[in-house]
Design a protein around this motif. Structure first.
Motif, PDB file in Angstrom:
ATOM      1  N   ARG A 199      39.050-102.107  29.866  1.00  0.00           N
ATOM      2  CA  ARG A 199      39.313-102.700  28.556  1.00  0.00           C
ATOM      3  C   ARG A 199      39.212-101.635  27.473  1.00  0.00           C
ATOM      4  N   TRP A 200      40.090-101.751  26.485  1.00  0.00           N
ATOM      5  CA  TRP A 200      40.007-100.866  25.329  1.00  0.00           C
ATOM      6  C   TRP A 200      40.633-101.564  24.124  1.00  0.00           C
ATOM      7  N   VAL A 201      40.239-101.109  22.940  1.00  0.00           N
ATOM      8  CA  VAL A 201      40.741-101.653  21.680  1.00  0.00           C
ATOM      9  C   VAL A 201      41.587-100.591  21.000  1.00  0.00           C
ATOM     10  N   TYR A 202      42.753-101.000  20.524  1.00  0.00           N
ATOM     11  CA  TYR A 202      43.671-100.075  19.866  1.00  0.00           C
ATOM     12  C   TYR A 202      43.967-100.579  18.455  1.00  0.00           C
ATOM     13  N   GLU A 203      43.822 -99.700  17.482  1.00  0.00           N
ATOM     14  CA  GLU A 203      44.138-100.052  16.094  1.00  0.00           C
ATOM     15  C   GLU A 203      45.476 -99.427  15.727  1.00  0.00           C
ATOM     16  N   TYR A 204      46.423-100.275  15.395  1.00  0.00           N
ATOM     17  CA  TYR A 204      47.810 -99.870  15.167  1.00  0.00           C
ATOM     18  C   TYR A 204      48.094 -99.896  13.662  1.00  0.00           C
ATOM     19  N   ASN A 205      48.467 -98.752  13.087  1.00  0.00           N
ATOM     20  CA  ASN A 205      48.847 -98.687  11.682  1.00  0.00           C
ATOM     21  C   ASN A 205      50.312 -99.088  11.552  1.00  0.00           C
TER      22      ASN A 205
ATOM     23  N   ILE B 256      59.313 -98.612  33.441  1.00  0.00           N
ATOM     24  CA  ILE B 256      58.526 -98.379  32.239  1.00  0.00           C
ATOM     25  C   ILE B 256      59.230 -97.321  31.397  1.00  0.00           C
ATOM     26  N   LYS B 257      58.991 -97.378  30.100  1.00  0.00           N
ATOM     27  CA  LYS B 257      59.532 -96.384  29.180  1.00  0.00           C
ATOM     28  C   LYS B 257      58.368 -95.775  28.423  1.00  0.00           C
ATOM     29  N   VAL B 258      58.236 -94.462  28.494  1.00  0.00           N
ATOM     30  CA  VAL B 258      57.099 -93.767  27.902  1.00  0.00           C
ATOM     31  C   VAL B 258      57.498 -93.162  26.562  1.00  0.00           C
ATOM     32  N   MET B 259      56.745 -93.491  25.525  1.00  0.00           N
ATOM     33  CA  MET B 259      56.950 -92.934  24.184  1.00  0.00           C
ATOM     34  C   MET B 259      55.621 -92.324  23.743  1.00  0.00           C
ATOM     35  N   ARG B 260      55.333 -91.160  24.285  1.00  0.00           N
ATOM     36  CA  ARG B 260      54.033 -90.533  24.084  1.00  0.00           C
ATOM     37  C   ARG B 260      53.748 -90.253  22.615  1.00  0.00           C
ATOM     38  N   HIS B 261      54.756 -89.834  21.849  1.00  0.00           N
ATOM     39  CA  HIS B 261      54.535 -89.484  20.450  1.00  0.00           C
ATOM     40  C   HIS B 261      54.122 -90.685  19.612  1.00  0.00           C
ATOM     41  N   ARG B 262      54.400 -91.899  20.098  1.00  0.00           N
ATOM     42  CA  ARG B 262      53.971 -93.115  19.406  1.00  0.00           C
ATOM     43  C   ARG B 262      52.792 -93.784  20.096  1.00  0.00           C
ATOM     44  N   GLY B 263      52.355 -93.228  21.201  1.00  0.00           N
ATOM     45  CA  GLY B 263      51.250 -93.831  21.936  1.00  0.00           C
ATOM     46  C   GLY B 263      51.632 -95.141  22.592  1.00  0.00           C
ATOM     47  N   VAL B 264      52.894 -95.267  23.028  1.00  0.00           N
ATOM     48  CA  VAL B 264      53.419 -96.524  23.556  1.00  0.00           C
ATOM     49  C   VAL B 264      53.933 -96.350  24.979  1.00  0.00           C
TER      50      VAL B 264
ATOM     51  N   TYR C 196      49.574 -99.876  24.232  1.00  0.00           N
ATOM     52  CA  TYR C 196      49.245 -98.792  23.320  1.00  0.00           C
ATOM     53  C   TYR C 196      47.982 -98.085  23.794  1.00  0.00           C
ATOM     54  N   ALA C 197      47.939 -96.772  23.626  1.00  0.00           N
ATOM     55  CA  ALA C 197      46.761 -95.995  24.000  1.00  0.00           C
ATOM     56  C   ALA C 197      46.669 -94.758  23.113  1.00  0.00           C
ATOM     57  N   GLU C 198      45.441 -94.385  22.773  1.00  0.00           N
ATOM     58  CA  GLU C 198      45.217 -93.164  22.009  1.00  0.00           C
ATOM     59  C   GLU C 198      45.555 -91.948  22.880  1.00  0.00           C
ATOM     60  N   LYS C 199      45.709 -90.793  22.236  1.00  0.00           N
ATOM     61  CA  LYS C 199      46.056 -89.568  22.966  1.00  0.00           C
ATOM     62  C   LYS C 199      45.054 -89.265  24.076  1.00  0.00           C
TER      63      LYS C 199
END
Length: 255
Positions: A70-76, A215-223, A236-239
């Motif tokens: 489990r993790w929490v992600y804060e999305y701006n 799956i589609k990886v968008m690393r620069h957006r963390g998606v 979503y995941a942090e770096k």
């Protein structure tokens, strides 16, 4: 910043609170009898915190006692346009489908020419532009109502991943307190912890790894976009956590 949380349900507390507004448990400031032994019912925990019985596997991801990550992600919502672009893609597919259907009808009736094709294309282009403006305004309104943030709890195990939106009034620190409450639920206090959990969640989307086509990886957006045949999910995941989540998902999808 140090936050105060109820040790029973994980809800954030005011410093002057005597009872938790979520579950009613006493806090350290609540009056006690003369013969009572003072006990602390809430604690100061810096965010992010590891839930009781949990094990940190990356900077923000915790393996809970039930075997779920489990993790929490804060999305701006202003800095990251992923949700807005997804809305535009949906509108674009709908308008593009109607445009194609209109062209097929014109072709069947023998009315299709280069001039009529471009005239129709201009109309649908203006229509899409209008939808884009309306979608952008609507997105800004929703983002403002949510404090420009999108707080998400992710739960991932061998079967799949669940994306759960937290209520708009939650902050990331509160969501981490909620994660602590989840650990309380798993360790044997289902009534009190469950009350906090039910009041925290807003909406959720689940994906089963066995049904994922790609799956589609968008690393620069963390998606990481997890796509089933007729269903899409976004993880979503942090770096610091991204590679762990990506490798975990990749190793469990059939393709």
């Amino acid at each position: 910043m140090i936050y105060m949380f109820c040790s029973n349900c994980g809800r954030q507390l005011d410093d002057s609170a005597r009872f938790c507004p979520g579950c009613g448990a006493k806090t350290a400031g609540a009056p006690m009898g003369a013969d009572s032994v003072p006990t602390v019912q809430h604690e100061q925990i810096p965010a992010p915190a590891i839930p009781a019985g949990g094990q940190r596997v990356t900077e923000n991801i915790v393996l809970c006692p039930d075997g779920v990550y489990r993790w929490v992600y804060e999305y701006n919502m202003l800095k990251n346009p992923t949700i807005f672009l997804m809305i535009l893609k949906i509108f674009g597919c709908i308008i593009g489908g109607v445009f194609l259907f209109d062209i097929i009808l014109m072709l069947a009736d023998g009315d299709l020419s280069a001039e009529s094709f471009f005239d129709t294309a201009k109309i649908f282009a203006l229509l899409f532009l209008g939808f884009t403006v309306l979608a952008f305004i609507s997105y800004l309104i929703v983002a403002a109502r949510n404090g420009w943030k999108y707080i998400v709890l992710f739960e991932m195990d061998e079967n799949g991943v669940t994306h759960t939106q937290m209520q708009k009034q939650f902050e990331k620190a509160q969501a981490l307190g909620w994660l602590t409450a989840m650990a309380g639920l798993l360790s044997g206090n289902p009534t009190l912890a469950g009350a906090g959990i039910n009041s925290a969640v807003h909406d959720s989307i689940s994906s089963e790894f066995s049904k994922v086509r790609n799956i589609k990886v968008m690393r620069h957006r963390g998606v990481i976009k997890v796509n089933e045949m007729l269903f899409k999910n976004q993880v979503y995941a942090e770096k610091a956590d991204f590679d762990f989540v990506l490798d975990y998902i990749r190793s469990r999808i059939p393709r």
